[in-house]
Design an enzyme around this catalytic site. Structure first.
Site, PDB file in Angstrom:
ATOM      1  N   GLY A 101       0.319  -0.889  -0.229  1.00 48.86           N
ATOM      2  CA  GLY A 101       0.074  -0.235  -0.153  1.00 48.86           C
ATOM      3  C   GLY A 101       0.949   1.527   0.144  1.00 48.86           C
ATOM      4  O   GLY A 101       0.802   1.642  -0.817  1.00 48.86           O
ATOM      5  N   ASP A 326       1.089   0.032  13.074  1.00 44.94           N
ATOM      6  CA  ASP A 326       1.515  -1.474  12.443  1.00 44.94           C
ATOM      7  C   ASP A 326       1.160  -2.072  13.738  1.00 44.94           C
ATOM      8  O   ASP A 326       1.238  -3.234  13.746  1.00 44.94           O
ATOM      9  CB  ASP A 326       2.436  -1.348  11.195  1.00 44.94           C
ATOM     10  CG  ASP A 326       1.872  -0.714  10.529  1.00 44.94           C
ATOM     11  OD1 ASP A 326       0.981  -0.787   9.883  1.00 44.94           O
ATOM     12  OD2 ASP A 326       2.993  -0.021   9.793  1.00 44.94           O
TER      13      ASP A 326
HETATM   14  C1  S3P Z   1       3.136   3.947   6.552  1.00 53.43           C
HETATM   15  C2  S3P Z   1       1.801   4.222   7.144  1.00 53.43           C
HETATM   16  C3  S3P Z   1       0.756   3.447   7.810  1.00 53.43           C
HETATM   17  C4  S3P Z   1       1.516   2.295   7.994  1.00 53.43           C
HETATM   18  C5  S3P Z   1       2.254   1.866   6.427  1.00 53.43           C
HETATM   19  C6  S3P Z   1       3.590   2.755   6.289  1.00 53.43           C
HETATM   20  C7  S3P Z   1       3.465   5.178   5.399  1.00 53.43           C
HETATM   21  O1  S3P Z   1       0.083   3.863   6.700  1.00 53.43           O
HETATM   22  O2  S3P Z   1       0.386   1.634   7.952  1.00 53.43           O
HETATM   23  O3  S3P Z   1       2.170   0.142   6.762  1.00 53.43           O
HETATM   24  O4  S3P Z   1       5.151   4.467   4.916  1.00 53.43           O
HETATM   25  O5  S3P Z   1       3.589   5.706   5.461  1.00 53.43           O
HETATM   26  P1  S3P Z   1      -0.997   4.857   6.548  1.00 53.43           P
HETATM   27  O6  S3P Z   1      -0.842   5.810   6.103  1.00 53.43           O
HETATM   28  O7  S3P Z   1      -2.459   3.911   5.341  1.00 53.43           O
HETATM   29  O8  S3P Z   1      -1.998   4.997   7.922  1.00 53.43           O
END
Ligand code: S3P
Length: 453
Positions: A101, A326
Site C-alpha cells: 500500500g 502497525d
Molecule cells: C506507512 C503508513 C501507514 C502504515 C504503513 C506504512 C508509511 O499507513 O500502516 O505500514 O510508510 O507511510 P497509513 O498511512 O495508511 O496509516
C-alpha cells in the site's frame, strides 16, 4: 510479489527462552522513501541498510519503470540515479506493487503532477484496499484516474499537465495520504499545504528537508500544518536507513511472552511518530531498557534490552494509534498472555490494512481460546495470563505479514503449537524473520500444508 506462490504454512511451538541479539532489517517506510526521493533528485543517491523485502523491491522496480537507474551494489547497499522533479518518463508496462500500500500510494503521488500515464496494480490484498483516499486529493492537482468500482486497483492515472498547488486536510490519520500529496506537490508551482488533525509518521517531511526541499510544520488549532514549496531541485543524498521499529516489535514481544527470555535488539529507530508501542509496553510493566540513546541518519535510535516478566493489560490511549498503527496485531497477541484486559480503541484504520486486522486478530485469537470484544473501531482482549493461552489452532494470515508474525510469536507462549496457514507474506517486510527468530532459540518452522480453521 507476494501472494502468487503456494501457501507456506508455519508453526510456532513454546519451548526454550529466547536469548541473544536480534539484528533487525531497515525501516520499510524510510526504504520506500529513499528510493522514491532518490529517483526524484538529480544525481546519485547512495543508500545503506535498505530493507530488501518484496514491498521495497517492488518500489525499486517502479522507479526503474519511471526512468531512474536503481542498482544494488552489495547486500542492503543501493544507488539510485534520479531523473529530477518532473522528470519521470511514461512506463511501458503496468506497474505491479505486489502487497505494498505504501509503495503504490506514494508512487501514484510522485507521478501525479507529471504529464504521463501509468497503470498500477497489486496482489489480491492490495487490489481490495481503498485508493480513493489518494485519488481524491491527486485530482485536486489536476490528475485523472480511472479504476475499478470503489476506487480499487488496477488504476490508470494520468498526471496533471499544468498542476495546481493544493491545500488538503486529510480525512483520516494517514501518512500515506499526506506523503502522496506532498510528493505530488513537488512538481506543482507555489505552496502545497497538508493539514492533519493527528500527527502521523513524519519520514517524508524529514527526508524531503534532507533532500533540500523547503518544508515547514506548524502546530495550530486545526492540527499539524505542513507546507511544501513546489518545484525544488532535490539534491542526491547518502542515506543510512535506521532499523525498523515495526519489525523489531516481533522479537521484542516474543521475548516478553516466552518465559525466561532476555534479548538485545540494537539500533532501533525510535522516531516519536513511530514509537507508540514501546510506550505501551512500558505501561504494561514490560522489562525494557533503552540503552545508548543516540541519533543516526537524523532519527533517534536506541538499543533495546528486553526481558520476560509479568504484564498487566491497559487501556491504550486512542490518540496514540497513529504512532503504533502497525503494531496492534502483535500487541493483541501479547495482551492475550497479560493479566487483565487490554483495550484498544480508535483503530478503525486497521480495517483497511493488508487485511482487516481487527477481524483477522479477533478470529485467530478466538481459535486460540482467547476471549475478546470487537467493534468497528475497537478490540478488547481479555488476557489469560502467562502460559495460559490454549493455542492448538491453525489461523489465517489473509496475505498479511503482520498477522502471520503476530500469531507465530503467540505460539511461543501457547500451551499447544499455533500454525499460520501462510507465512509467505512475511517476506514483504521481514524476509529474515524465520532465521532471526530461530537463532534466538524460537521453535518456528515451515509446516506441512493444512486446512485453516
Ligand atoms: C506507512 C503508513 C501507514 C502504515 C504503513 C506504512 C508509511 O499507513 O500502516 O505500514 O510508510 O507511510 P497509513 O498511512 O495508511 O496509516
Amino acid at each position: 510479489m507476494a501472494g502468487h506462490g503456494a501457501a507456506k504454512p508455519m508453526v510456532a511451538t513454546a519451548g526454550a527462552p529466547l536469548r541473544g541479539a536480534a539484528e533487525i532489517p531497515g525501516d520499510k517506510s524510510v526504504s520506500h522513501r529513499s528510493l522514491i526521493l532518490g529517483a526524484l533528485s538529480l544525481g546519485e543517491t547512495r543508500i545503506t541498510g535498505l530493507l530488501e523485502g518484496e514491498d521495497v523491491l517492488d518500489t525499486g522496480k517502479a522507479m526503474r519503470a519511471f526512468g531512474a537507474t536503481v542498482e544494488r551494489t552489495s547486500p542492503g547497499a543501493w544507488t539510485v540515479r534520479g531523473v529530477g522533479v518532473g522528470g519521470f518518463q511514461e512506463p511501458e508496462d503496468v506497474i505491479d506493487h505486489g502487497n505494498a500500500g505504501t509503495g503504490v500510494r506514494l508512487v501514484m503521488g510522485a507521478m501525479a503532477t507529471t504529464d504521463i500515464t501509468a497503470t498500477f496494480t497489486g496482489d489480491a490484498s492490495l487490489r481490495r484496499r481503498p485508493m480513493g483516499r489518494i485519488i481524491d486529493p491527486l485530482a485536486l492537482f489536476g490528475a485523472e484516474a480511472r479504476g475499478r468500482r470503489g476506487g480499487r486497483l488496477p488504476i490508470t492515472l494520468t498526471g496533471a499537465a499544468n498542476p495546481l498547488p493544493v491545500q488538503y486536510t486529510t480525512p483520516m490519520p494517514s501518512a500515506q495520504v499526506k506523503s502522496a500529496v506532498l510528493l505530488a506537490g513537488l512538481n506543482a508551482p507555489g505552496e502545497t499545504v497538508v493539514i492533519e488533525r493527528e500527527a502521523t509518521r513524519d519520514h517524508t517531511e524529514r527526508m524531503l528537508r534532507g533532500f533540500g526541499a523547503e518544508v515547514s510544520t506548524e502546530v495550530t488549532a486545526e492540527g499539524h500544518v505542513i507546507t511544501l514549496r513546489g518545484q525544488p531541485e532535490l539534491r542526491p543524498q547518502t542515506i543510512a536507513v535506521p532499523r525498523d521499529p515495526s519489525s523489531a516489535a516481533f522479537p521484542v514481544v516474543a521475548a516478553l511472552l516466552a518465559e525466561g527470555s532476555d534479548v538485545l535488539v540494537p539500533g532501533i529507530g525510535l522516531n516519536p511518530t513511530r514509537a507508540g508501542l514501546y510506550d505501551t509496553l512500558v505501561e504494561m510493566g514490560a522489562d525494557i531498557t533503552f540503552e545508548n540513546r543516540r541519533e543516526e541518519g537524523g532519527e533517534p535510535v536506541a538499543d533495546l534490552r528486553v526481558r520476560f516478566g509479568p504484564l498487566t493489560g491497559i487501556e491504550v490511549p486512542p490518540e496514540r494509534a497513529p504512532s503504533m498503527i502497525d503494531e496492534y496485531p502483535v500487541l493483541a497477541a501479547l495482551a492475550a498472555t497479560a493479566e487483565g484486559t487490554t483495550t484498544m480503541r480508535g483503530i478503525r484504520e486497521l480495517r483497511v490494512k493488508e487485511s482487516d486486522r481487527i477481524d483477522a486478530m479477533a478470529r485467530g485469537l478466538e481459535a486460540c481460546g482467547v476471549t475478546l470484544e470487537e467493534g468497528e473501531d475497537f478490540l478488547i482482549v481479555h488476557g489469560r495470563g502467562p502460559g495460559s493461552v490454549a493455542g492448538g489452532a491453525t489461523v489465517r494470515s489473509h496475505l498479511d505479514h503482520r498477522i502471520a508474525m503476530a500469531f507465530l510469536c503467540l505460539g511461543l507462549a501457547a500451551k499447544a503449537p499455533i500454525t499460520v496457514d501462510d507465512g509467505g507474506p512475511i517476506a514483504t517486510s521481514f524476509p529474515s524473520f524465520l532465521p532471526l527468530m530461530r537463532a534466538l532459540g524460537a521453535d518456528i518452522r515451515e509446516a506441512a500444508p493444512e486446512t485453516a480453521a
